[in-house]
Write a protein that holds these residues in place. Structure first.
Motif, PDB file in Angstrom:
ATOM      1  N   PRO A  40       0.800  -1.230   0.000  1.00  0.00           N
ATOM      2  CA  PRO A  40       0.000   0.000   0.000  1.00  0.00           C
ATOM      3  C   PRO A  40       0.834   1.282   0.000  1.00  0.00           C
ATOM      4  CG  PRO A  40      -0.966  -1.620   1.488  1.00  0.00           C
ATOM      5  CD  PRO A  40       0.370  -2.182   1.052  1.00  0.00           C
ATOM      6  N   VAL A  43       2.164   2.026  -3.408  1.00  0.00           N
ATOM      7  CA  VAL A  43       1.138   2.590  -4.296  1.00  0.00           C
ATOM      8  C   VAL A  43       0.979   4.079  -4.001  1.00  0.00           C
ATOM      9  CG1 VAL A  43      -1.302   2.526  -4.980  1.00  0.00           C
ATOM     10  CG2 VAL A  43      -0.092   0.381  -4.508  1.00  0.00           C
ATOM     11  N   ARG A  44       0.984   4.408  -2.709  1.00  0.00           N
ATOM     12  CA  ARG A  44       0.808   5.811  -2.340  1.00  0.00           C
ATOM     13  C   ARG A  44       1.985   6.670  -2.817  1.00  0.00           C
ATOM     14  NH1 ARG A  44       0.068   9.512   2.749  1.00  0.00           N
ATOM     15  NH2 ARG A  44      -1.736  10.634   1.975  1.00  0.00           N
ATOM     16  N   TRP A  47       1.521   7.327  -6.502  1.00  0.00           N
ATOM     17  CA  TRP A  47       0.410   8.280  -6.693  1.00  0.00           C
ATOM     18  C   TRP A  47       0.827   9.692  -6.326  1.00  0.00           C
ATOM     19  CZ3 TRP A  47      -3.486  11.562  -6.858  1.00  0.00           C
ATOM     20  CH2 TRP A  47      -4.169  12.029  -5.723  1.00  0.00           C
ATOM     21  N   PRO A 141      -4.726  16.117  -2.749  1.00  0.00           N
ATOM     22  CA  PRO A 141      -6.004  16.385  -2.080  1.00  0.00           C
ATOM     23  C   PRO A 141      -5.901  16.481  -0.559  1.00  0.00           C
ATOM     24  CG  PRO A 141      -5.960  14.166  -3.032  1.00  0.00           C
ATOM     25  CD  PRO A 141      -4.732  14.856  -3.503  1.00  0.00           C
ATOM     26  N   LEU A 150     -12.350  18.012  -4.441  1.00  0.00           N
ATOM     27  CA  LEU A 150     -11.928  16.842  -5.231  1.00  0.00           C
ATOM     28  C   LEU A 150     -11.894  17.191  -6.710  1.00  0.00           C
ATOM     29  CD1 LEU A 150     -13.766  13.745  -3.713  1.00  0.00           C
ATOM     30  CD2 LEU A 150     -11.343  14.309  -3.652  1.00  0.00           C
ATOM     31  N   ALA A 170      -8.479   2.872  -4.770  1.00  0.00           N
ATOM     32  CA  ALA A 170      -7.178   2.465  -4.213  1.00  0.00           C
ATOM     33  C   ALA A 170      -7.227   2.409  -2.689  1.00  0.00           C
ATOM     34  CB  ALA A 170      -6.083   3.421  -4.666  1.00  0.00           C
ATOM     35  N   HIS A 171      -8.209   3.082  -2.094  1.00  0.00           N
ATOM     36  CA  HIS A 171      -8.334   3.020  -0.634  1.00  0.00           C
ATOM     37  C   HIS A 171      -8.854   1.674  -0.130  1.00  0.00           C
ATOM     38  CE1 HIS A 171      -8.088   7.650   0.183  1.00  0.00           C
ATOM     39  NE2 HIS A 171      -6.928   7.109  -0.114  1.00  0.00           N
ATOM     40  N   GLY A 174      -4.319  -0.487   2.328  1.00  0.00           N
ATOM     41  CA  GLY A 174      -3.584   0.292   3.316  1.00  0.00           C
ATOM     42  C   GLY A 174      -4.449   0.892   4.397  1.00  0.00           C
ATOM     43  N   ARG A 175      -3.877   1.864   5.055  1.00  0.00           N
ATOM     44  CA  ARG A 175      -4.527   2.463   6.220  1.00  0.00           C
ATOM     45  C   ARG A 175      -4.025   3.871   6.440  1.00  0.00           C
ATOM     46  NH1 ARG A 175      -4.444   0.662  11.183  1.00  0.00           N
ATOM     47  NH2 ARG A 175      -4.537  -1.556  10.712  1.00  0.00           N
ATOM     48  N   CYS A 176      -4.735   4.581   7.321  1.00  0.00           N
ATOM     49  CA  CYS A 176      -4.262   5.871   7.810  1.00  0.00           C
ATOM     50  C   CYS A 176      -3.488   5.643   9.089  1.00  0.00           C
ATOM     51  CB  CYS A 176      -5.447   6.788   8.092  1.00  0.00           C
ATOM     52  SG  CYS A 176      -6.354   7.252   6.619  1.00  0.00           S
ATOM     53  N   HIS A 177      -2.452   6.471   9.282  1.00  0.00           N
ATOM     54  CA  HIS A 177      -1.561   6.362  10.441  1.00  0.00           C
ATOM     55  C   HIS A 177      -1.615   7.661  11.236  1.00  0.00           C
ATOM     56  CE1 HIS A 177       0.043   3.726   7.242  1.00  0.00           C
ATOM     57  NE2 HIS A 177       0.511   2.955   8.213  1.00  0.00           N
ATOM     58  N   SER A 181      -0.784  11.142   8.791  1.00  0.00           N
ATOM     59  CA  SER A 181      -1.833  12.097   8.388  1.00  0.00           C
ATOM     60  C   SER A 181      -2.636  12.597   9.572  1.00  0.00           C
ATOM     61  CB  SER A 181      -2.785  11.412   7.414  1.00  0.00           C
ATOM     62  OG  SER A 181      -3.373  10.278   8.036  1.00  0.00           O
ATOM     63  N   THR A 231     -13.429  13.134   2.396  1.00  0.00           N
ATOM     64  CA  THR A 231     -13.378  13.077   0.916  1.00  0.00           C
ATOM     65  C   THR A 231     -13.912  11.751   0.376  1.00  0.00           C
ATOM     66  OG1 THR A 231     -11.042  12.561   1.283  1.00  0.00           O
ATOM     67  CG2 THR A 231     -11.540  14.719   0.328  1.00  0.00           C
TER      68      THR A 231
HETATM   69 FE1  DDH Z   1      -5.104   8.126  -0.429  1.00  0.00          FE
HETATM   70  N1  DDH Z   1      -4.790   8.625   1.530  1.00  0.00           N
HETATM   71  N2  DDH Z   1      -6.124   9.825  -0.706  1.00  0.00           N
HETATM   72  N3  DDH Z   1      -5.261   7.679  -2.398  1.00  0.00           N
HETATM   73  N4  DDH Z   1      -3.968   6.479  -0.131  1.00  0.00           N
HETATM   74  C1  DDH Z   1      -4.139   7.873   2.473  1.00  0.00           C
HETATM   75  C2  DDH Z   1      -3.601   6.634   2.297  1.00  0.00           C
HETATM   76  C3  DDH Z   1      -3.549   5.976   1.078  1.00  0.00           C
HETATM   77  C4  DDH Z   1      -6.407  10.775   0.240  1.00  0.00           C
HETATM   78  C5  DDH Z   1      -5.898  10.821   1.528  1.00  0.00           C
HETATM   79  C6  DDH Z   1      -5.199   9.791   2.117  1.00  0.00           C
HETATM   80  C7  DDH Z   1      -5.928   8.420  -3.329  1.00  0.00           C
HETATM   81  C8  DDH Z   1      -6.766   9.491  -3.056  1.00  0.00           C
HETATM   82  C9  DDH Z   1      -6.827  10.146  -1.840  1.00  0.00           C
HETATM   83  C10 DDH Z   1      -3.668   5.544  -1.101  1.00  0.00           C
HETATM   84  C11 DDH Z   1      -3.861   5.660  -2.467  1.00  0.00           C
HETATM   85  C12 DDH Z   1      -4.592   6.684  -3.065  1.00  0.00           C
HETATM   86  C13 DDH Z   1      -4.124   8.596   3.708  1.00  0.00           C
HETATM   87  C14 DDH Z   1      -3.488   8.120   4.998  1.00  0.00           C
HETATM   88  C15 DDH Z   1      -4.788   9.786   3.503  1.00  0.00           C
HETATM   89  C16 DDH Z   1      -5.057  10.881   4.515  1.00  0.00           C
HETATM   90  C17 DDH Z   1      -1.972   8.391   5.028  1.00  0.00           C
HETATM   91  C18 DDH Z   1      -1.330   7.878   6.291  1.00  0.00           C
HETATM   92  O1  DDH Z   1      -1.749   8.346   7.372  1.00  0.00           O
HETATM   93  O2  DDH Z   1      -0.435   7.031   6.192  1.00  0.00           O
HETATM   94  C19 DDH Z   1      -7.344  11.749  -0.295  1.00  0.00           C
HETATM   95  C20 DDH Z   1      -7.873  12.962   0.444  1.00  0.00           C
HETATM   96  C21 DDH Z   1      -7.624  11.335  -1.577  1.00  0.00           C
HETATM   97  C22 DDH Z   1      -8.595  11.952  -2.511  1.00  0.00           C
HETATM   98  O3  DDH Z   1      -9.111  13.084  -2.188  1.00  0.00           O
HETATM   99  C23 DDH Z   1      -9.087  11.392  -3.567  1.00  0.00           C
HETATM  100  C24 DDH Z   1      -5.649   7.932  -4.651  1.00  0.00           C
HETATM  101  C25 DDH Z   1      -6.198   8.563  -5.941  1.00  0.00           C
HETATM  102  C26 DDH Z   1      -4.805   6.848  -4.497  1.00  0.00           C
HETATM  103  C27 DDH Z   1      -4.194   5.983  -5.548  1.00  0.00           C
HETATM  104  O4  DDH Z   1      -3.319   5.234  -5.289  1.00  0.00           O
HETATM  105  C28 DDH Z   1      -4.658   6.032  -6.944  1.00  0.00           C
HETATM  106  C29 DDH Z   1      -3.080   4.375  -0.475  1.00  0.00           C
HETATM  107  C30 DDH Z   1      -2.662   3.099  -1.202  1.00  0.00           C
HETATM  108  C31 DDH Z   1      -3.011   4.648   0.898  1.00  0.00           C
HETATM  109  C32 DDH Z   1      -2.488   3.740   2.008  1.00  0.00           C
HETATM  110  C33 DDH Z   1      -1.065   4.057   2.362  1.00  0.00           C
HETATM  111  C34 DDH Z   1      -0.524   3.203   3.486  1.00  0.00           C
HETATM  112  O5  DDH Z   1       0.554   3.544   3.960  1.00  0.00           O
HETATM  113  O6  DDH Z   1      -1.146   2.226   3.888  1.00  0.00           O
END
Ligand code: DDH
Length: 291
Positions: A40, A43-44, A47, A141, A150, A170-171, A174-177, A181, A231
């Motif tokens: 995860p 992927v982040r 992105w 975002p 958005l 994609a959500h 993974g997770r929020c930490h 965040s 969101t």
């Molecule tokens: Fe996300 N994302 N994301 N996200 N995202 C978080 C985690 C992960 C937003 C906020 C957050 C996408 C869109 C959005 C992934 C992939 C994608 C976290 C938590 C937040 C906050 C981070 C942390 O605390 O570690 C928001 C807002 C949006 C939006 O507005 C659309 C997109 C488009 C993707 C993608 O990959 C295409 C992934 C995977 C994670 C998990 C990460 C992890 O460590 O686990």
């Protein structure tokens, strides 16, 4: 011409497959991280490297890997992504010919495929750029906002409503930490497997505001173990978004097809590929594919 030499000229599909395989092995080896996978966070990283793109100015995007530098590395949205960059460093040392920007995107592709997601065709050609190419803060975002935000963020990259919803799936991963965040918890019960569960849970669970001292987020009423960001909830509150949430909740196949198409575009934003090189997108083989 050895795949691990630093002077590899004209690397081939087999050379990139070797890098893919090394990432896949490292993912399997390092299974004590977080929920059992670095997938995860990889992927982040891919992105956030891509999602800085601005179609008006042509700045940002996956060409450059400028998150290696301050101030971009310490933008609030990028908190915690050092874990993904560090994970990939030994791969870069093993295959010094690959650019960081191609490697970070390959990391995202490998993570999606190894977590049983769709095939995401891959095309190399990104160059690393210097600190001057860092984008300003605020292009990614902000989870505390709603559908207007958005749209303004994703339209700037060149995406439409359907694509915003597909990317948000994609959500499932993974997770929020808390220490990254400020939010806390996973979106699904299987955060290391790519599924359409993000959409089914969004529609089927009852969601309440979480009662805590952290930022405003939702929790599911029944188990109180899952979360949604403001969101994420905007995707069911907004009619134009919601129809796509319903479609992807009904069909994992449709989700996978659209997700693959849109993330491929996301990962290529801002890259000056030579004209006609679309035919050079490769399907890199997942390790679970025995054929
Ligand atoms: Fe996300 N994302 N994301 N996200 N995202 C978080 C985690 C992960 C937003 C906020 C957050 C996408 C869109 C959005 C992934 C992939 C994608 C976290 C938590 C937040 C906050 C981070 C942390 O605390 O570690 C928001 C807002 C949006 C939006 O507005 C659309 C997109 C488009 C993707 C993608 O990959 C295409 C992934 C995977 C994670 C998990 C990460 C992890 O460590 O686990």
């Amino acid at each position: 011409n050895s795949a691990s030499g630093s002077k590899l000229t004209n690397p081939t599909q087999a050379d990139y497959q070797a890098v893919y395989n090394a990432i896949a092995s490292r993912l399997e080896e390092k299974d004590d991280y977080d929920d059992g996978s670095f997938g995860p966070v990889l992927v982040r990283l891919a992105w956030h490297a891509s999602g800085t793109y601005d179609k008006e100015t042509g700045t940002g995007g996956s060409n450059g890997a400028t998150m290696r530098f301050q101030p971009e590395s310490s933008h609030g949205a990028n908190a915690g992504l050092i874990a993904a960059r560090d994970f990939l460093d030994p791969i870069k040392a093993q295959f010094p010919w690959i650019t960081y920007s191609d490697l970070w995107i390959l990391g995202g592709v490998a993570a999606i495929q190894e977590m049983q997601g769709p095939i995401v065709p891959y095309r190399p050609g990104r160059a690393d750029r210097d600190i001057a190419a860092c984008t300003p803060d605020g292009r990614l975002p902000d989870a505390t906002q709603g559908s207007d935000h958005l749209r303004s963020i994703f339209y700037r990259m060149g995406f439409n409503d359907q694509e915003i919803v597909a990317l948000s799936g994609a959500h499932a991963l993974g997770r929020c930490h808390r220490d990254r965040s400020g939010f806390d918890g996973p979106w699904t019960f299987s955060p290391t497997v790519m599924t359409n569960d993000f959409y089914t849970l969004l529609l089927e669970q009852k969601w309440d505001w979480k009662k805590w001292d952290g930022p405003k987020q939702y929790e599911d009423k029944s188990t109180k173990s899952l979360m949604m960001l403001p969101t994420d909830m905007a995707l069911v509150q907004d009619k134009a978004f919601r129809q796509h949430v319903e479609r992807y909740a009904k069909s994992n196949d449709e989700f996978f097809k659209d997700f693959s198409a849109v993330i491929l575009r996301l990962f290529e934003l801002g890259v000056p590929f030579p004209a006609g090189s679309e035919s050079q997108r490769w399907i890199l083989k997942p390790t679970w594919d025995e054929s």
